[in-house]
Design a protein around this motif. Structure first.
Motif, short mmCIF file in Angstrom:
data_model
loop_
_atom_site.label_atom_id
_atom_site.label_comp_id
_atom_site.label_asym_id
_atom_site.label_seq_id
_atom_site.Cartn_x
_atom_site.Cartn_y
_atom_site.Cartn_z
N LYS A 67 0.83 -1.21 0.00
CA LYS A 67 0.00 0.00 0.00
C LYS A 67 0.87 1.26 0.00
CE LYS A 67 -4.27 1.56 0.08
NZ LYS A 67 -5.28 1.19 -0.92
N ILE A 68 2.02 1.19 0.64
CA ILE A 68 2.94 2.33 0.61
C ILE A 68 3.42 2.59 -0.81
CG2 ILE A 68 5.18 3.21 1.41
CD1 ILE A 68 4.71 1.70 4.02
N GLY A 69 3.58 1.52 -1.58
CA GLY A 69 3.94 1.68 -2.99
C GLY A 69 2.85 2.42 -3.76
N VAL A 70 1.60 2.09 -3.47
CA VAL A 70 0.47 2.78 -4.10
C VAL A 70 0.47 4.25 -3.69
CG1 VAL A 70 -2.04 2.91 -4.23
CG2 VAL A 70 -0.91 0.67 -4.21
N LEU A 71 0.74 4.50 -2.44
CA LEU A 71 0.79 5.87 -1.91
C LEU A 71 1.89 6.69 -2.59
CD1 LEU A 71 0.04 8.10 0.12
CD2 LEU A 71 1.53 6.96 1.78
N THR A 72 3.06 6.09 -2.72
CA THR A 72 4.19 6.77 -3.35
C THR A 72 3.86 7.18 -4.78
OG1 THR A 72 5.76 5.52 -1.97
CG2 THR A 72 6.63 6.58 -3.94
N LYS A 73 3.23 6.28 -5.50
CA LYS A 73 2.83 6.58 -6.87
C LYS A 73 1.78 7.68 -6.91
CE LYS A 73 1.06 4.33 -11.06
NZ LYS A 73 0.55 3.06 -11.65
N ALA A 74 0.85 7.65 -5.95
CA ALA A 74 -0.22 8.65 -5.91
C ALA A 74 0.33 10.05 -5.63
CB ALA A 74 -1.25 8.27 -4.86
N ILE A 75 1.35 10.14 -4.81
CA ILE A 75 1.94 11.44 -4.50
C ILE A 75 2.38 12.14 -5.79
CG2 ILE A 75 3.94 12.59 -3.44
CD1 ILE A 75 3.74 10.54 -1.15
N GLU A 76 3.16 11.43 -6.60
CA GLU A 76 3.65 12.05 -7.83
C GLU A 76 2.52 12.32 -8.81
OE1 GLU A 76 6.96 11.38 -11.37
OE2 GLU A 76 6.70 9.86 -9.82
N GLU A 77 1.63 11.37 -8.99
CA GLU A 77 0.57 11.52 -9.99
C GLU A 77 -0.36 12.69 -9.66
OE1 GLU A 77 -1.37 7.76 -10.31
OE2 GLU A 77 0.13 6.94 -11.69
#
Length: 257
Positions: free
Chosen positions: A186-196
């Motif tokens: 889920k942290i991976g999903v969060l990291t991607k969401a920050i940039e997007e």
């Protein structure tokens, strides 16, 4: 409060008009948040050429040829305005007058804007430049809500109240989730969401307000919408407070505690 998408655009537009010009005069009308006297700013900056304007977290860095830096943090209600000749803007905190007659007024009715000379650069990574796997390690042992951790500036630089809500909505992650309890996937999903989220917001503002140096409407946001009751998908928006910050989220966002 201007955040990363706004500030990146401000940098572009300020640089187009000011870089390469000498600062003729700096006047600080409200000095209650200065750590140094106005005279130190004048000595360091006046008569020197501006060579770059960059964003560092939520601050704008005006970089001069003599290696001095003027830092500007607009806080919640700070704003910038062009002027020529006399500055008629209300609630002016400071005036920067450049060699070709163009002026930049910095205003704030709340008087909270922060001007600094040669600030110490934080080692906390910027939200748009997170090292691979950084958040997995950084969130370990953090027993605060993820919204607080992302916003307080100790783990990530540059994310404010509005965009942290948008990021957590995009990641389908409850703002009340305890940071240390969030699974690695889920942290991976969060990291991607920050940039997007930040990149998409900047693109929207740049398209609709290409010349702006002031914060514009955010009706394009999906959950941090004070005037709306539902998201564009029709989900009811819940309003709560986390660490005295008004928080907008939906019931469907996954909670880890």
């Amino acid at each position: 409060m201007p955040e990363i998408p706004d500030l990146n655009i401000f940098c572009t537009n300020l640089a187009e008009r000011l870089v390469g010009k000498k600062l003729k005069d700096i006047r600080i009308l409200i000095d209650r948040r200065l750590k140094l006297p106005e005279a130190d700013f004048k000595t360091a900056l006046e008569a020197h050429k501006l060579v770059a304007i960059n964003r560092v977290g939520k601050q704008l860095y005006f970089e001069f040829a003599n290696k001095h830096v003027l830092s500007l943090q607009l806080m919640l209600y700070g704003s910038m305005h062009w002027y020529e000749g006399k500055n008629d803007n209300k609630f002016t905190i400071a005036e920067l007058q450049f060699s070709d007659g163009i002026g930049l007024a910095i205003t704030d009715w709340q008087k909270a804007v922060i001007l600094s000379l040669d600030p110490e650069v934080s080692k906390v990574p910027d939200a748009l430049h997170l090292p691979v796997g950084y958040l997995v390690k950084a969130l370990k042992g953090k027993n605060k809500p993820i919204k607080t951790v992302l916003q307080e500036g100790k783990v990530v630089q540059g994310i404010g109240n509005a965009y942290v809500d948008e990021i957590l909505y995009a990641a389908n992650l409850s703002p009340f989730s305890i940071a240390a309890k969030i699974p690695e996937k889920k942290i991976g999903v969060l990291t991607k969401a920050i940039e997007e989220v930040l990149v998409e917001a900047e693109a929207h503002i740049r398209k609709n307000f290409p010349d702006t140096i002031t914060e514009k409407e955010r009706d394009f946001l999906k959950v941090h919408l004070p005037k709306h009751k539902v998201t564009p998908k029709g989900e009811p928006i819940i309003v709560a407070e986390i660490a005295s910050r008004k928080t907008y989220y939906t019931e469907g966002q996954e909670l880890f505690e």
